[in-house]
Scaffold this motif. Structure first.
Motif, PDB file in Angstrom:
ATOM      1  N   ILE A 132      19.116  -0.599  52.280  1.00 54.12           N
ATOM      2  CA  ILE A 132      20.440  -1.089  52.657  1.00 54.12           C
ATOM      3  C   ILE A 132      21.284  -1.099  51.390  1.00 54.12           C
ATOM      4  O   ILE A 132      20.892  -1.671  50.365  1.00 54.12           O
ATOM      5  CB  ILE A 132      20.373  -2.489  53.294  1.00 54.12           C
ATOM      6  CG1 ILE A 132      19.463  -2.459  54.534  1.00 54.12           C
ATOM      7  CG2 ILE A 132      21.775  -2.964  53.672  1.00 54.12           C
ATOM      8  CD1 ILE A 132      19.277  -3.805  55.199  1.00 54.12           C
ATOM      9  N   PHE A 133      22.469  -0.470  51.460  1.00 57.56           N
ATOM     10  CA  PHE A 133      23.241  -0.195  50.249  1.00 57.56           C
ATOM     11  C   PHE A 133      24.722  -0.510  50.473  1.00 57.56           C
ATOM     12  O   PHE A 133      25.153  -0.796  51.591  1.00 57.56           O
ATOM     13  CB  PHE A 133      23.117   1.293  49.871  1.00 57.56           C
ATOM     14  CG  PHE A 133      21.730   1.839  49.971  1.00 57.56           C
ATOM     15  CD1 PHE A 133      20.780   1.541  49.008  1.00 57.56           C
ATOM     16  CD2 PHE A 133      21.356   2.669  51.038  1.00 57.56           C
ATOM     17  CE1 PHE A 133      19.493   2.059  49.091  1.00 57.56           C
ATOM     18  CE2 PHE A 133      20.075   3.186  51.134  1.00 57.56           C
ATOM     19  CZ  PHE A 133      19.139   2.886  50.152  1.00 57.56           C
ATOM     20  N   HIS A 134      25.513  -0.409  49.386  1.00 56.58           N
ATOM     21  CA  HIS A 134      26.958  -0.532  49.526  1.00 56.58           C
ATOM     22  C   HIS A 134      27.692   0.735  49.086  1.00 56.58           C
ATOM     23  O   HIS A 134      28.810   0.966  49.525  1.00 56.58           O
ATOM     24  CB  HIS A 134      27.482  -1.740  48.732  1.00 56.58           C
ATOM     25  CG  HIS A 134      27.640  -1.497  47.261  1.00 56.58           C
ATOM     26  ND1 HIS A 134      26.575  -1.565  46.393  1.00 56.58           N
ATOM     27  CD2 HIS A 134      28.730  -1.177  46.521  1.00 56.58           C
ATOM     28  CE1 HIS A 134      27.012  -1.297  45.164  1.00 56.58           C
ATOM     29  NE2 HIS A 134      28.306  -1.062  45.212  1.00 56.58           N
ATOM     30  N   CYS A 135      27.057   1.572  48.233  1.00 57.31           N
ATOM     31  CA  CYS A 135      27.762   2.710  47.644  1.00 57.31           C
ATOM     32  C   CYS A 135      27.195   4.034  48.154  1.00 57.31           C
ATOM     33  O   CYS A 135      26.073   4.402  47.807  1.00 57.31           O
ATOM     34  CB  CYS A 135      27.660   2.664  46.120  1.00 57.31           C
ATOM     35  SG  CYS A 135      28.355   4.125  45.294  1.00 57.31           S
ATOM     36  N   PRO A 136      27.943   4.797  48.958  1.00 61.15           N
ATOM     37  CA  PRO A 136      27.416   6.076  49.442  1.00 61.15           C
ATOM     38  C   PRO A 136      27.251   7.108  48.333  1.00 61.15           C
ATOM     39  O   PRO A 136      26.371   7.965  48.423  1.00 61.15           O
ATOM     40  CB  PRO A 136      28.455   6.522  50.472  1.00 61.15           C
ATOM     41  CG  PRO A 136      29.708   5.810  50.102  1.00 61.15           C
ATOM     42  CD  PRO A 136      29.277   4.500  49.526  1.00 61.15           C
ATOM     43  N   TYR A 137      28.077   7.038  47.300  1.00 61.79           N
ATOM     44  CA  TYR A 137      27.954   7.997  46.197  1.00 61.79           C
ATOM     45  C   TYR A 137      26.662   7.770  45.418  1.00 61.79           C
ATOM     46  O   TYR A 137      26.131   8.692  44.812  1.00 61.79           O
ATOM     47  CB  TYR A 137      29.160   7.890  45.268  1.00 61.79           C
ATOM     48  CG  TYR A 137      30.452   8.281  45.945  1.00 61.79           C
ATOM     49  CD1 TYR A 137      30.785   9.612  46.149  1.00 61.79           C
ATOM     50  CD2 TYR A 137      31.324   7.295  46.406  1.00 61.79           C
ATOM     51  CE1 TYR A 137      31.965   9.958  46.788  1.00 61.79           C
ATOM     52  CE2 TYR A 137      32.513   7.640  47.049  1.00 61.79           C
ATOM     53  CZ  TYR A 137      32.819   8.976  47.234  1.00 61.79           C
ATOM     54  OH  TYR A 137      33.980   9.321  47.872  1.00 61.79           O
ATOM     55  N   PHE A 219      17.388   4.111  61.597  1.00 64.30           N
ATOM     56  CA  PHE A 219      18.295   4.792  60.683  1.00 64.30           C
ATOM     57  C   PHE A 219      17.579   5.170  59.393  1.00 64.30           C
ATOM     58  O   PHE A 219      16.602   4.527  58.992  1.00 64.30           O
ATOM     59  CB  PHE A 219      19.496   3.894  60.349  1.00 64.30           C
ATOM     60  CG  PHE A 219      20.338   3.564  61.545  1.00 64.30           C
ATOM     61  CD1 PHE A 219      21.320   4.437  61.980  1.00 64.30           C
ATOM     62  CD2 PHE A 219      20.139   2.375  62.243  1.00 64.30           C
ATOM     63  CE1 PHE A 219      22.090   4.142  63.094  1.00 64.30           C
ATOM     64  CE2 PHE A 219      20.910   2.066  63.354  1.00 64.30           C
ATOM     65  CZ  PHE A 219      21.882   2.950  63.789  1.00 64.30           C
ATOM     66  N   GLY A 220      18.120   6.213  58.754  1.00 63.04           N
ATOM     67  CA  GLY A 220      17.602   6.564  57.430  1.00 63.04           C
ATOM     68  C   GLY A 220      17.993   5.528  56.395  1.00 63.04           C
ATOM     69  O   GLY A 220      17.288   5.295  55.415  1.00 63.04           O
ATOM     70  N   GLY A 221      19.152   4.897  56.594  1.00 61.63           N
ATOM     71  CA  GLY A 221      19.630   3.843  55.711  1.00 61.63           C
ATOM     72  C   GLY A 221      20.798   3.129  56.345  1.00 61.63           C
ATOM     73  O   GLY A 221      21.437   3.636  57.281  1.00 61.63           O
ATOM     74  N   LEU A 222      21.062   1.931  55.864  1.00 62.37           N
ATOM     75  CA  LEU A 222      22.172   1.127  56.343  1.00 62.37           C
ATOM     76  C   LEU A 222      23.097   0.806  55.177  1.00 62.37           C
ATOM     77  O   LEU A 222      22.661   0.687  54.033  1.00 62.37           O
ATOM     78  CB  LEU A 222      21.662  -0.184  56.962  1.00 62.37           C
ATOM     79  CG  LEU A 222      20.811  -0.056  58.225  1.00 62.37           C
ATOM     80  CD1 LEU A 222      20.126  -1.380  58.533  1.00 62.37           C
ATOM     81  CD2 LEU A 222      21.658   0.389  59.414  1.00 62.37           C
ATOM     82  N   PHE A 223      24.380   0.651  55.492  1.00 60.20           N
ATOM     83  CA  PHE A 223      25.370   0.293  54.479  1.00 60.20           C
ATOM     84  C   PHE A 223      26.150  -0.924  54.948  1.00 60.20           C
ATOM     85  O   PHE A 223      26.392  -1.104  56.146  1.00 60.20           O
ATOM     86  CB  PHE A 223      26.335   1.456  54.230  1.00 60.20           C
ATOM     87  CG  PHE A 223      25.728   2.594  53.468  1.00 60.20           C
ATOM     88  CD1 PHE A 223      25.955   2.745  52.107  1.00 60.20           C
ATOM     89  CD2 PHE A 223      24.904   3.519  54.116  1.00 60.20           C
ATOM     90  CE1 PHE A 223      25.382   3.787  51.402  1.00 60.20           C
ATOM     91  CE2 PHE A 223      24.328   4.570  53.419  1.00 60.20           C
ATOM     92  CZ  PHE A 223      24.567   4.704  52.052  1.00 60.20           C
ATOM     93  N   THR A 224      26.536  -1.729  53.995  1.00 61.13           N
ATOM     94  CA  THR A 224      27.398  -2.870  54.285  1.00 61.13           C
ATOM     95  C   THR A 224      28.174  -3.212  53.025  1.00 61.13           C
ATOM     96  O   THR A 224      27.815  -2.788  51.922  1.00 61.13           O
ATOM     97  CB  THR A 224      26.580  -4.076  54.790  1.00 61.13           C
ATOM     98  OG1 THR A 224      27.467  -5.044  55.373  1.00 61.13           O
ATOM     99  CG2 THR A 224      25.765  -4.718  53.677  1.00 61.13           C
TER     100      THR A 224
END
Length: 300
Positions: A132-137, A219-224
């Motif tokens: 789980i992340f915040h930065c797509p880059y 999901f492969g990953g989640l963002f928030t």
């Protein structure tokens, strides 16, 4: 309270990427620098750091280790592992209390990072920085164009949801936070984003969203987008102004990275947005150079 007999040119509170980048500029100008670091890098849970030129994919702990070793080759560096309890004083005469001792300096740099207030969903905090992340880059490429979920924390999450289809098939969970207007909904649809209005009960597995309606979406990953604020109250102790941003509170600085308190500077995640290792290093390098200039031309 015991006092350090040495008055340093600069005390840097926070020895992560921005603080060390600032220190490097000052050490190379042969200025005396004391770094006080509590040892809690914001990305300490992540196993790889991406998007930093020359160090793409390196363990962030290794980045920090190598950087510290390089700084310690300079004779004017002092490093103290500890937590700053209090900072007082004025330009050219600051005092910092740490571990029962008081250290003094002509300038202060707050490279204190931020704390992340995450959505209150069971299983989310344990996966922060892992799946789980915040930065797509920083993390989007490694998801290999798989399924991506975005968990809303407010209306500004729309921008995160609009951007992430660049990295994979995106589902936007409103999770009871707000309702997008028609224009925003149309733009999300144009970007191929699926809006899901169900509440998330918990995060399970690697990045599975278990919904209150009984569905489990993998999901492969989640963002928030977490709400941020400086990780310690030292800036407010000193009287530095804080400003509200799209991601929370940060320390107000001018072009030279000086805060509203003369002689106190700030850099990194606590003093800029958006956040990444690359941007923190750049911000710290600029702050270090500007602090040096303030020592050379104190009236400027």
């Amino acid at each position: 309270m015991k006092h350090d007999a040495i008055k340093h040119d600069v005390i840097i509170v926070g020895g992560s990427y921005s603080g060390m980048a600032a220190a490097l500029q000052l050490l190379r100008a042969r200025r005396s620098v004391l770094i006080i670091d509590g040892g809690k890098r914001r990305n300490r849970r992540a196993s790889h750091s991406h998007g930093f030129l020359g160090m793409d994919g390196v363990d962030p702990a290794e980045l920090a280790h190598v950087a510290r070793a390089q700084l310690e080759a300079y004779p004017t560096l002092a490093w103290l592992d500890g937590h700053v309890e209090r900072a007082t004083g004025t330009k050219d005469d600051f005092q910092v209390d740490c571990g029962g001792e008081t250290h003094s300096a002509r300038r202060l740099l707050l490279a204190i990072g931020v704390s992340d207030r995450l959505p209150d969903i069971p299983g989310l905090a344990e996966r922060w920085g892992k799946s789980i992340f915040h930065c797509p880059y920083c993390h989007g490429y490694e998801l290999d164009q798989g399924r991506i979920g975005v968990i809303a924390t407010g209306p500004m999450s729309i921008h995160q949801a609009q951007l992430l289809p660049e990295w994979g098939d995106t589902t936007f969970f409103l999770n009871g936070t707000f309702e997008p207007d028609q224009a925003a909904a149309d733009e999300l649809a144009r970007r191929g984003v699926t809006i899901d209005t169900s509440l998330i009960r918990e995060i399970d597995g690697n990045a599975d969203a278990v919904l209150t309606d009984g569905r489990r979406l993998r999901f492969g990953g989640l963002f928030t987008t977490p709400h941020n604020e400086p990780s310690t109250p030292i800036a407010t102790q000193l009287g530095c102004e804080l400003v509200e941003t799209l991601m929370g509170l940060q320390i107000s600085t001018g072009e030279t990275k000086e805060t509203t308190v003369p002689g106190v500077f700030a850099c990194g995640d606590a003093a800029r947005m958006p956040h990444s290792v690359s941007l923190a290093v750049a911000d710290g390098a600029w702050a270090g150079a500007q602090i040096h200039r303030s020592l050379v031309w104190p009236a400027a």
